[in-house]
Design a protein around this motif. Sequence first.
Motif: not given
Length: 497
Positions: A153, A112, A158, A108
């Motif tokens: 995502c 994010c 990611i 990640v």
Amino acid sequence: MQISESVKLHRKVLTEVARQTVNGTLDTDVESILQTVVSEAGPRYRCCIHKERAVLKNRITLAVGRSVEEDIHEATQKALKGEVLKEAAVLTVLPEACDQCPIDKFIVTDACRNCIAHNCINVCPKKAITIHQNRAYIDQEKCVECGACKRACPFGAIIEISRPCERACAVKAISAGSDRRAVIDIEKCVECGACKVACPFGAVADRSFIVPLIQDLKTTKKVFAMVAPAFVGQFGAGISPKKIFQALKQLGFSGVYEVALGADMVTLFEAEEFLETVPEQRKYMTTSCCPAFADLIRKHMPNILPHMSSTTSPMVATAEIVKKEYPDSVAVFIGPCAAKKSEARRYPDLIDYVITYEELAAMMVGAGINVTEIVEEDVEFLASRHGAIFGRAGGVLEAVAETIKDLAPEAEVKGIKTDGLANCRTMLLQLNAGKLDANIMEGMSCIGGCVGGPGTIMDARVTSKLVDNFAKTVNYDMASKNEVAKKEVQEVDMHRK
């Protein structure tokens, strides 16, 4: 091939080994290479000069044809006596050079946003994703590397990490060992050399046989060079094929054979094989001159093996001619390919050494030969345009298909071609499943064909064009018009072992 710093180091070691072998000082001065290639003043690529020289010792032992585990003095002494490991794997991981790349596959990133949807958490089958400090976190102990989180995502936060060597290997023959160093599975490996080209640390290299070859060139033995069709342009656009032939004689070779002549023989034999077996005995046939492509089928797709041509490669066909004319000679294949070194193991009575264009260049520099200064001498090229174009992608198919139509105008020929081992696998699966309307396929493991091999010197896009330009200058347009090839194909064994 891209000229990276690791490529420069590799070539510098080869050149120094060649120079000392030519001068007869390798047994006493081999350790001086450590100071010549890496000095206290730099350049420096690793933490300290001791690490640099540890890597160089690995490179030297491979450059003299021995194992990376051996002491360089012991390895050198054995190599000078001709004790090289011809039966060992061609490609080797240099333990001191491997950077032990991180192997956490999905990570990640800072992209994010800790969104409310938490799609990554919802799709994870192992509940490996949690939220910490306002961002997602993957528990690598639970992660099964399915990739569902990456696909889910919405921000692309990611990413998937893979080792360059693993990513380059289409047959998944290289992976991280227990200590995170790369390990090559010889049972899976087709020795195409893609991992060597891909590794940014130069931690994968192929074993070289230049030391015993140079030793043989210094004797009274008859040593013959067999030059692969992709040689055109390898030393620069301004260096003609005639100059390269002359340079080989200055190195000490007794004569030079065109492997393109062997390619003409393969073209004739494969065309006949196609006419005899397709479609009566099989729906389609693949070519077989690329050893890595052939091993892809042999090792990983054995159900397709009955469809692969049983014709030998141009290298072997040419070696048959050499040994027929000079039974006690030393036959040396010079080409762009690491896999040819493994193919040669199947023909120990025909092929004594295989070296790449990289290694040939090192030998020339080591011997003080400047190709640009060579005065051209007249050379009669015996191969046709068909043989000459074998060196680039599509050349084999073009040659065989045109010859089939010349021999049997009524024959139905539907050809397809691809390059790159992953592309070859995909096309073979589609062809075998009946999803492609074709009855003959050319497969080349290297992008661009042989001109894109791991042992080349120049850019494949340039040399591919130069190969075509040279092919237009030869005496015959087709293999079926080449009387020399037609005679030889009747006198030697053209069946693949």
